[in-house]
Structure formats: C-alpha cells, structure tokens
Design an enzyme around this catalytic site. Structure first.
Site, PDB file in Angstrom:
ATOM      1  N   ARG A  67       4.250   8.738  15.149  1.00 38.14           N
ATOM      2  CA  ARG A  67       4.789   8.328  13.856  1.00 38.14           C
ATOM      3  C   ARG A  67       6.317   8.255  13.870  1.00 38.14           C
ATOM      4  O   ARG A  67       6.917   7.392  13.216  1.00 38.14           O
ATOM      5  CB  ARG A  67       4.301   9.296  12.773  1.00 38.14           C
ATOM      6  CG  ARG A  67       4.650   8.872  11.360  1.00 38.14           C
ATOM      7  CD  ARG A  67       3.905   9.715  10.338  1.00 38.14           C
ATOM      8  NE  ARG A  67       4.183   9.299   8.976  1.00 38.14           N
ATOM      9  CZ  ARG A  67       4.688  10.110   8.047  1.00 38.14           C
ATOM     10  NH1 ARG A  67       4.949  11.374   8.340  1.00 38.14           N
ATOM     11  NH2 ARG A  67       4.914   9.667   6.833  1.00 38.14           N
ATOM     12  N   HIS A  71       8.659   5.210  12.374  1.00 41.18           N
ATOM     13  CA  HIS A  71       9.677   5.398  11.334  1.00 41.18           C
ATOM     14  C   HIS A  71      11.086   5.141  11.849  1.00 41.18           C
ATOM     15  O   HIS A  71      11.982   4.833  11.071  1.00 41.18           O
ATOM     16  CB  HIS A  71       9.563   6.803  10.729  1.00 41.18           C
ATOM     17  CG  HIS A  71       8.408   6.943   9.783  1.00 41.18           C
ATOM     18  ND1 HIS A  71       8.338   7.916   8.816  1.00 41.18           N
ATOM     19  CD2 HIS A  71       7.283   6.205   9.642  1.00 41.18           C
ATOM     20  CE1 HIS A  71       7.205   7.784   8.127  1.00 41.18           C
ATOM     21  NE2 HIS A  71       6.545   6.765   8.625  1.00 41.18           N
ATOM     22  N   ASP A  72      11.287   5.255  13.152  1.00 45.49           N
ATOM     23  CA  ASP A  72      12.584   4.891  13.720  1.00 45.49           C
ATOM     24  C   ASP A  72      12.739   3.366  13.703  1.00 45.49           C
ATOM     25  O   ASP A  72      13.739   2.835  13.226  1.00 45.49           O
ATOM     26  CB  ASP A  72      12.695   5.423  15.160  1.00 45.49           C
ATOM     27  CG  ASP A  72      14.056   5.122  15.769  1.00 45.49           C
ATOM     28  OD1 ASP A  72      15.066   5.125  15.019  1.00 45.49           O
ATOM     29  OD2 ASP A  72      14.133   4.893  16.994  1.00 45.49           O
ATOM     30  N   VAL A  75      13.555   1.225  10.437  1.00 44.92           N
ATOM     31  CA  VAL A  75      14.830   1.404   9.737  1.00 44.92           C
ATOM     32  C   VAL A  75      15.975   0.923  10.635  1.00 44.92           C
ATOM     33  O   VAL A  75      16.408   1.624  11.544  1.00 44.92           O
ATOM     34  CB  VAL A  75      15.022   2.883   9.346  1.00 44.92           C
ATOM     35  CG1 VAL A  75      16.315   3.065   8.564  1.00 44.92           C
ATOM     36  CG2 VAL A  75      13.831   3.371   8.521  1.00 44.92           C
ATOM     37  N   GLY A  77      15.879  -1.094  13.068  1.00 42.31           N
ATOM     38  CA  GLY A  77      15.490  -1.228  14.471  1.00 42.31           C
ATOM     39  C   GLY A  77      15.300   0.095  15.192  1.00 42.31           C
ATOM     40  O   GLY A  77      15.634   1.160  14.672  1.00 42.31           O
ATOM     41  N   SER A  81      17.830   6.306  15.089  1.00 49.01           N
ATOM     42  CA  SER A  81      18.532   6.731  13.866  1.00 49.01           C
ATOM     43  C   SER A  81      17.793   7.854  13.143  1.00 49.01           C
ATOM     44  O   SER A  81      18.419   8.689  12.493  1.00 49.01           O
ATOM     45  CB  SER A  81      18.752   5.543  12.933  1.00 49.01           C
ATOM     46  OG  SER A  81      17.516   4.940  12.592  1.00 49.01           O
ATOM     47  N   ASN A  99       9.975  10.780   4.943  1.00 50.27           N
ATOM     48  CA  ASN A  99      10.189  11.712   6.062  1.00 50.27           C
ATOM     49  C   ASN A  99      10.341  13.167   5.647  1.00 50.27           C
ATOM     50  O   ASN A  99       9.904  14.071   6.364  1.00 50.27           O
ATOM     51  CB  ASN A  99      11.447  11.306   6.846  1.00 50.27           C
ATOM     52  CG  ASN A  99      11.281   9.986   7.578  1.00 50.27           C
ATOM     53  OD1 ASN A  99      10.168   9.625   7.969  1.00 50.27           O
ATOM     54  ND2 ASN A  99      12.378   9.264   7.754  1.00 50.27           N
ATOM     55  N   PRO A 169       6.896   1.654   4.752  1.00 51.01           N
ATOM     56  CA  PRO A 169       5.869   1.373   3.740  1.00 51.01           C
ATOM     57  C   PRO A 169       5.321   2.646   3.101  1.00 51.01           C
ATOM     58  O   PRO A 169       5.291   3.703   3.720  1.00 51.01           O
ATOM     59  CB  PRO A 169       4.780   0.632   4.530  1.00 51.01           C
ATOM     60  CG  PRO A 169       5.010   0.991   5.953  1.00 51.01           C
ATOM     61  CD  PRO A 169       6.475   1.261   6.097  1.00 51.01           C
ATOM     62  N   HIS A 199      -3.619   5.517  12.508  1.00 53.09           N
ATOM     63  CA  HIS A 199      -4.219   6.529  11.635  1.00 53.09           C
ATOM     64  C   HIS A 199      -5.593   6.973  12.135  1.00 53.09           C
ATOM     65  O   HIS A 199      -6.298   7.683  11.433  1.00 53.09           O
ATOM     66  CB  HIS A 199      -4.291   6.022  10.190  1.00 53.09           C
ATOM     67  CG  HIS A 199      -2.926   5.920   9.547  1.00 53.09           C
ATOM     68  ND1 HIS A 199      -2.722   5.407   8.285  1.00 53.09           N
ATOM     69  CD2 HIS A 199      -1.688   6.275   9.992  1.00 53.09           C
ATOM     70  CE1 HIS A 199      -1.421   5.444   7.988  1.00 53.09           C
ATOM     71  NE2 HIS A 199      -0.773   5.954   9.009  1.00 53.09           N
ATOM     72  N   THR A 200      -5.950   6.584  13.333  1.00 51.37           N
ATOM     73  CA  THR A 200      -7.111   7.176  13.994  1.00 51.37           C
ATOM     74  C   THR A 200      -6.784   8.596  14.472  1.00 51.37           C
ATOM     75  O   THR A 200      -7.668   9.345  14.866  1.00 51.37           O
ATOM     76  CB  THR A 200      -7.597   6.319  15.189  1.00 51.37           C
ATOM     77  OG1 THR A 200      -8.766   6.915  15.745  1.00 51.37           O
ATOM     78  CG2 THR A 200      -6.544   6.227  16.284  1.00 51.37           C
ATOM     79  N   ASP A 244      -8.772  10.249   9.834  1.00 50.22           N
ATOM     80  CA  ASP A 244     -10.124   9.771  10.132  1.00 50.22           C
ATOM     81  C   ASP A 244     -10.941  10.971  10.603  1.00 50.22           C
ATOM     82  O   ASP A 244     -10.391  12.070  10.723  1.00 50.22           O
ATOM     83  CB  ASP A 244     -10.090   8.578  11.118  1.00 50.22           C
ATOM     84  CG  ASP A 244     -10.218   8.961  12.580  1.00 50.22           C
ATOM     85  OD1 ASP A 244      -9.966  10.141  12.924  1.00 50.22           O
ATOM     86  OD2 ASP A 244     -10.568   8.094  13.392  1.00 50.22           O
ATOM     87  N   THR A 246     -12.009  12.004  13.348  1.00 56.89           N
ATOM     88  CA  THR A 246     -11.660  12.567  14.662  1.00 56.89           C
ATOM     89  C   THR A 246     -10.151  12.491  14.884  1.00 56.89           C
ATOM     90  O   THR A 246      -9.668  11.641  15.628  1.00 56.89           O
ATOM     91  CB  THR A 246     -12.386  11.789  15.782  1.00 56.89           C
ATOM     92  OG1 THR A 246     -12.097  10.380  15.598  1.00 56.89           O
ATOM     93  CG2 THR A 246     -13.885  12.002  15.752  1.00 56.89           C
TER      94      THR A 246
END
Ligand code: HEM
Ligand SMILES: *[C@@H]1O[C@H](CO)[C@@H](O)[C@H](O)[C@H]1NC(C)=O
Ligand SMILES: *[C@@H]1O[C@H](CO)[C@@H](O)[C@H](O)[C@H]1NC(C)=O
Length: 323
Positions: A67, A71-72, A75, A77, A81, A99, A169, A199-200, A244, A246
C-alpha cells in the site's frame, strides 16, 4: 624508482575508480530493471531478505508495504514523498487523511534502507525505488506474481499533504469517481480493476467501511449483520476486518467476493457496478493467471507515474528527511 611506479600505479588506480564513480551518474533515459546491476548488485537481494523476514514476522506487513508504494505513486509520482516526516518545511503526507493512523510499515522501510546502504557501501538506492521493490517482494512473499521492477527513480525534496488528500482515492467513492481518479494518473479501467486486487491481502479499519455495512444495499445481508456487531454505529473505529477471506494470501477470492456482494469497502463493491469493470472482475475471479499477469503489468504502469530521473531530486540517505 620502484616506489615511484607504485605510486603512479596507485594514482592510476585512484583515477580509474574515480572515473567509474563519475560514470555512475543518474540514468537519463527513463527507468530500467537493470539500474543497480553494476552500481550495486547486492541491493535487490538485500531488500528481499528484509521484506521476507518482516512478512514472516507479521503477514499483514506485506499488505502494508504494498500500500505504501501505491500511496507514494499517486501523490506527484513515485518519488518517495510519502516517507518524509513532518518538519516546518515538509508538509508531510503521513498526516493526510488516507495515511494518518493508517499507513504503516515505515520502520521496515528504515530497516531496508539501512541494510541496503550497508550492502552497497553508500546510499545509491533511492527510497522511491525501495518502495517499488518492496511492493513486489511483498506480493511474492504472500504467494502472488513476480515482475521485473523498473528502477532509477530519484527521491523528492518535497511532500504535499494537500495533494495526498485530493489524489488518493477514498473508500466511499463510486465507480465513475474511481475511474476518473485513476485516469488523472494515466491509468485505465483495467488498471483500476487489476490493482484493486491488492485488496486480496490486508485489513481495513471499521471507520472505512461503516457507512457501507449500515447504508449500502448492494451488500450480502449476512456479512453486513456480522460486521455490524463488530463495527457498531459509534465506537471501535480502529477495529480491523480483512479485505477478503484470506488476508495473507494473494489469491482471487477478492474478486469472487465481489460477485456475491461481499466486498468490504464501498469502493471495492463499486467495481461490480459497471459493465466493463464487472467483466474484468468475472474473468479474474476464475482465472488467477489473468489476474496475476494484469496485476504485474499494472504495477509496472503505476510505478512509472512521474518518476524523478536524471539530475532531478536526490538519493536520500535517510528516507524520512531530505539530505
Ligand atoms: C481503488 C481505490 C482504492 C481505495 C479507495 C482504497 C482504500 C483503502 C482503504 C480505505 C484501506 C483500509 C485502510 C485502513 O483501514 O487503515 C485500504 C487498505 C489497503 N489497500 Fe487500498 N484502496 C484502493 C486501491 C489500492 C491499490 C491500487 C493498492 C495497491 C496496489 C491498495 C493496497 C491496499 C492494501 C494492501 C491494503 C491493506 C493494508 C494493510 O493491511 O495495512 N489499495 N485501501
Ligand atoms: C492524526 O492522528 C493523530 C493521532 O490520532 C491526531 O491527533 C491528529 O489530529 C491527526 N492529524 C491530522 C492532521 O488529522
Ligand atoms: C447512513 O446514511 C444516513 C443518511 O445519509 C446518514 O445520516 C448516516 O450517518 C449513515 N450511517 C452511517 C453509519 O454511516
């Protein structure tokens, strides 16, 4: 005489070492998987070792590290950051809503940076590249696909909490909002559906799916009831539910779940509300090879968002602050 030629030899040796150090200047052509092959062939194995140890100690860490790269990249590119701590001049992204009290794994990144700088003898691997490699190694450690990570990114000297708030998002978004969010980054519907497959693995806190379990109509009723007792209308904001069934396995159950309205986040279930997204969800649900292939491709596309290259930015010696 002998002494003289020895010192001449030394001078020449020094000169050639110095020249090779100069020829180690930043790659100007863009990213390449071979960026560190000559500069520091020990770098990638060193990173893999630390990631494997961290994931073995806590399976969720693999999800948290994946993640961080997302998230890097979203923002300004993929420029490291997200790793900058707040200072009077750094508007830390760590404090942005997506965050704060949510992004985790920063200590593991510190540990990787220390290990890789030791293995290389000096700071040659950027923090932005560390995030990209760590994301791949995390997915592999949890049984997912591998890919050749594009490398040669350099690190930003700035951060933007405002951009993190506007560009990452949110879990309450509907499909059109998600699609346009990804489009602004040059990513397509296929990237959205494939990358959401991240998100698995991993978990979400109660406050990110509360509205869904009390108010959404496209949710499996048994799942909603179950979660409501664990995540009541008020309180228990930080209670965790797996994204999910698993959460430590990089499989296709995330997509299967969406077909039975068991997505945890509103934004997850939103992928089943549009024709072209739903077609992809269906195909990934029964074809892990298609999911793996597209996930790897989309991770590379995401990793290519606006990297700093050439003489732009810097190679931080501490990922938490600018040099
Ligand atoms: C499509 C839009 C997306 C939205 C709205 C979204 C939102 C979220 C939210 C709200 C959480 C839970 C955070 C918390 O409760 O602290 C989460 C977790 C997570 N997200 Fe996303 N996400 C999206 C896409 C992605 C993508 C593209 C990736 C990676 C490629 C990703 C990787 C993860 C992972 C691995 C976790 C679990 C983290 C952990 O357990 O520490 N997400 N996401
Ligand atoms: C971030 O979280 C901390 C700790 O919960 C909280 O005190 C702080 O107000 C939050 N910061 C922002 C900018 O939301
Ligand atoms: C459900 O929706 C209503 C009306 O929009 C809102 O007032 C309420 O806060 C929502 N409930 C939760 C738990 O988010």
């Amino acid at each position: 005489m002998v002494l003289n030629s020895l010192s001449l030899f030394r001078a020449l040796l020094f000169l050639s070492l110095a020249t090779s150090a100069f020829s180690m200047r930043p790659y100007k052509e863009g990213l390449t998987p071979y960026f560190y092959d000559y500069v520091c062939p020990q770098a990638l194995p060193a990173i893999k070792r630390v990631v494997e140890a961290a994931v073995q100690q806590e399976r969720r860490m693999g999800a948290s590290l994946l993640r961080l790269h997302f998230h890097d990249c979203l923002v300004n590119g993929c420029d490291g950051s997200i790793l900058l701590d707040p200072t009077p001049t750094i508007d830390s992204e760590k404090l942005a809503f997506p965050n704060n009290n949510s992004a985790r794994g920063f200590e593991v990144i510190d540990q990787i940076k220390a290990e890789v700088d030791r293995a290389c003898g000096r700071p040659v691997v950027s923090c932005a590249d560390i995030l990209a490699i760590t994301a791949r190694d995390s997915v592999v450690a949890l049984g997912g696909p591998s890919w050749k990570v594009q490398l040669g990114r350099r690190d930003s000297t700035t951060a933007s909490r405002t951009t993190a708030n506007s560009d990452i998002p949110a879990p309450n978004m509907d499909l059109p909002a998600l699609v346009s969010n990804f489009e602004r980054q040059g990513l397509k519907v296929k990237d959205l559906v494939a990358l959401s497959g991240a998100h698995t693995i991993g978990f979400a806190q109660c406050f990110t799916f509360r509205n869904r379990i009390f108010n959404d109509s496209n949710i499996d009723q048994a799942l909603a009831k179950n979660l409501q007792s664990y995540c009541p209308r008020t309180g228990n904001d930080a209670n965790l539910a797996s994204l999910d069934p698993t959460p430590a396995r990089f499989d296709t159950l995330y997509y299967n779940n969406l077909l039975t309205q068991k997505g945890l986040l509103h934004s997850d279930q939103a992928l089943s509300t549009g024709e072209s997204a739903l077609e992809l969800v269906k195909s990934y649900s029964y074809n892990y090879e298609a999911f793996w292939k597209d996930f790897a491709k989309s991770m590379i596309r995401m990793g290519n968002i606006k990297p700093l290259i050439g003489n732009q930015g810097q190679i931080r010696s501490n990922c938490r602050r600018v040099n």
